[in-house]
Design a protein around this motif. Structure first.
Motif, short mmCIF file in Angstrom:
data_model
loop_
_atom_site.label_atom_id
_atom_site.label_comp_id
_atom_site.label_asym_id
_atom_site.label_seq_id
_atom_site.Cartn_x
_atom_site.Cartn_y
_atom_site.Cartn_z
N ARG A 1 0.84 -1.20 0.00
CA ARG A 1 0.00 0.00 0.00
C ARG A 1 0.86 1.24 0.00
O ARG A 1 1.93 1.29 0.58
CB ARG A 1 -0.98 -0.03 1.17
CG ARG A 1 -0.61 0.55 2.55
CD ARG A 1 0.72 0.18 3.11
NE ARG A 1 0.88 0.48 4.51
CZ ARG A 1 1.52 1.56 5.00
NH1 ARG A 1 2.08 2.44 4.20
NH2 ARG A 1 1.62 1.75 6.29
N ALA B 1 0.39 5.20 1.16
CA ALA B 1 -0.58 5.81 2.08
C ALA B 1 -0.30 7.30 2.33
O ALA B 1 0.08 7.70 3.42
CB ALA B 1 -0.56 5.04 3.41
N PRO B 2 -0.49 8.14 1.32
CA PRO B 2 -0.21 9.56 1.50
C PRO B 2 -1.31 10.30 2.27
O PRO B 2 -2.45 9.84 2.33
CB PRO B 2 -0.15 10.09 0.06
CG PRO B 2 -1.08 9.19 -0.70
CD PRO B 2 -0.98 7.84 -0.05
N SER B 3 -0.94 11.43 2.84
CA SER B 3 -1.92 12.32 3.48
C SER B 3 -2.23 13.46 2.54
O SER B 3 -1.30 14.08 2.01
CB SER B 3 -1.33 12.91 4.77
OG SER B 3 -1.15 11.90 5.72
N GLU C 1 -4.69 9.04 3.97
CA GLU C 1 -4.58 9.21 5.43
C GLU C 1 -5.04 10.61 5.81
O GLU C 1 -4.26 11.54 5.91
CB GLU C 1 -3.14 8.93 5.87
CG GLU C 1 -2.71 7.53 5.47
CD GLU C 1 -1.86 6.80 6.50
OE1 GLU C 1 -0.99 7.42 7.11
OE2 GLU C 1 -2.09 5.58 6.69
N TYR D 1 -2.47 8.86 14.00
CA TYR D 1 -1.71 8.18 12.97
C TYR D 1 -1.36 6.75 13.39
O TYR D 1 -1.62 5.80 12.64
CB TYR D 1 -0.43 8.97 12.64
CG TYR D 1 0.57 8.13 11.91
CD1 TYR D 1 0.30 7.66 10.62
CD2 TYR D 1 1.76 7.72 12.52
CE1 TYR D 1 1.19 6.83 9.96
CE2 TYR D 1 2.65 6.89 11.86
CZ TYR D 1 2.35 6.44 10.59
OH TYR D 1 3.22 5.60 9.94
N VAL E 1 -2.98 3.56 11.34
CA VAL E 1 -2.13 2.84 10.40
C VAL E 1 -2.15 1.34 10.70
O VAL E 1 -2.19 0.49 9.79
CB VAL E 1 -0.70 3.44 10.43
CG1 VAL E 1 0.12 2.95 11.59
CG2 VAL E 1 0.04 3.20 9.15
N ARG F 1 7.82 2.12 3.10
CA ARG F 1 7.66 3.55 3.39
C ARG F 1 9.01 4.14 3.77
O ARG F 1 9.99 3.41 3.94
CB ARG F 1 6.63 3.73 4.52
CG ARG F 1 7.05 3.08 5.82
CD ARG F 1 5.97 3.18 6.89
NE ARG F 1 6.38 2.52 8.11
CZ ARG F 1 5.59 2.27 9.13
NH1 ARG F 1 4.32 2.62 9.09
NH2 ARG F 1 6.05 1.67 10.21
N LEU G 1 9.84 6.85 9.13
CA LEU G 1 8.86 6.11 9.96
C LEU G 1 9.45 4.83 10.54
O LEU G 1 8.73 4.02 11.14
CB LEU G 1 7.61 5.81 9.12
CG LEU G 1 6.81 7.08 8.79
CD1 LEU G 1 5.74 6.81 7.74
CD2 LEU G 1 6.19 7.67 10.05
#
Ligand code: GLU
Length: 282
Positions: free
Chosen positions: A6, A8-10, A42, A196, A200, A214, A218
């Motif tokens: 996946r 998973a951008p904001s 996100e 977050y 997640v 990612r 992180l």
């Protein structure tokens, strides 16, 4: 079962070269392993996320040549699942409300630092310095009834004690987790029934994600994610943290840096293959 990846951008700004690297690495690993590629938006932080940024994410990723499965998961549509996870953690006695404002927290840290340096988390932020954990049930009930806004925090010491040592698989090798380094992290924000870290973990499990690819920023957060997975009986994905793209001054790219925004590059004539070259992918 094919592996599940996946991106998973904001949607709180335009995608930049760092996002492109992450998205392309996810797509490449999914392709090479016969896996699936999912996209997750996100958008827990309603104050910073905007529909035009979400639309731009789809446009920029399609321009890069990415294909992802539908439907796209949007965190803002899954608050009930985050609430259910919080209820489970609450039943284990592992979360508590904290009522301080940002300014009050900063003042508490400053007061503590008069005696000795106050510990910081792996991102450099001071650990939660307050004593909301020791409020009596009656004091908590009174504050909540008064309408005071509160966040929900994990009682890290109790959670770590319950679960014991943990590891995660990083690029195929075991890595020891150290969730205690983060202190009593927030699991529900004052303005949303999640954070977050909580979202997640719930989302990756709900989507059946097997491989999290990612940025290295992180890497240390994975310790918290492993702890929450363990507390909530969720499967642990494999992790692959990748290099970060830095700006000319050696700093992590931010969404406000125009020069590295994908749409700026596109507007000045760059092609998707130019982007891959700049990222060192060809
Ligand atoms: N939404 C996060 C970001 O844009 C990524 C979360 C993740 O991949 O776990 O940095």
């Amino acid at each position: 079962m094919p592996p599940v990846f996946r991106f998973a951008p904001s949607p709180n700004g335009y995608l930049h070269l760092g996002h492109a690297l992450s998205a392309l690495l996810n797509a490449g690993m999914a392709r090479d392993s016969g896996g699936r590629l999912l996209l997750r938006i996100e958008d827990i932080d309603r104050s910073r996320c905007r529909p035009e940024f979400e639309a731009a994410i789809y446009e920029d990723l399609a321009w890069l040549g990415l294909n992802w499965e539908q439907p796209v998961r949007r965190q803002s549509e899954h608050f009930d699942e985050y609430r259910a996870a919080l209820t489970r953690l609450d039943a284990m006695g592992l979360i508590y409300p904290s009522f301080e404002s940002r300014a009050e927290i900063a003042a508490l840290v400053a007061a503590r630092e008069q005696h000795a340096p106050w510990p910081r988390d792996p991102d450099g932020a001071p650990l939660y310095p307050g004593d909301a954990k020791t409020l009596t049930p009656a004091e908590r009930a009174r504050l909540i009834a008064s309408g005071a806004p509160y966040a929900l925090r994990l009682d890290m010491a109790a959670a770590v004690q319950r679960i014991g040592p943990l590891t995660w698989l990083e690029g195929g090798s075991g890595h020891a987790a150290d969730p205690a380094a983060w202190g009593d992290v927030i699991l529900a924000r004052k303005d949303a029934p999640g954070s977050y870290h909580l979202a997640v973990v719930v989302d990756d499990a709900a989507l059946g994600v097997t491989d999290v690819v990612r940025g290295n920023d992180l890497f240390h957060a994975t310790s918290v994610h492993r702890l929450l997975q363990s507390l909530l009986d969720l499967p642990a994905p494999r992790y692959h943290h990748h290099r970060l793209i830095l700006d000319a001054d050696g700093r992590k790219l931010s969404k406000s840096t125009q020069a590295t925004a994908l749409r700026e590059r596109r507007a000045s004539g760059a092609t998707p293959s130019d982007i891959r070259k700049v990222l060192g992918l060809d």
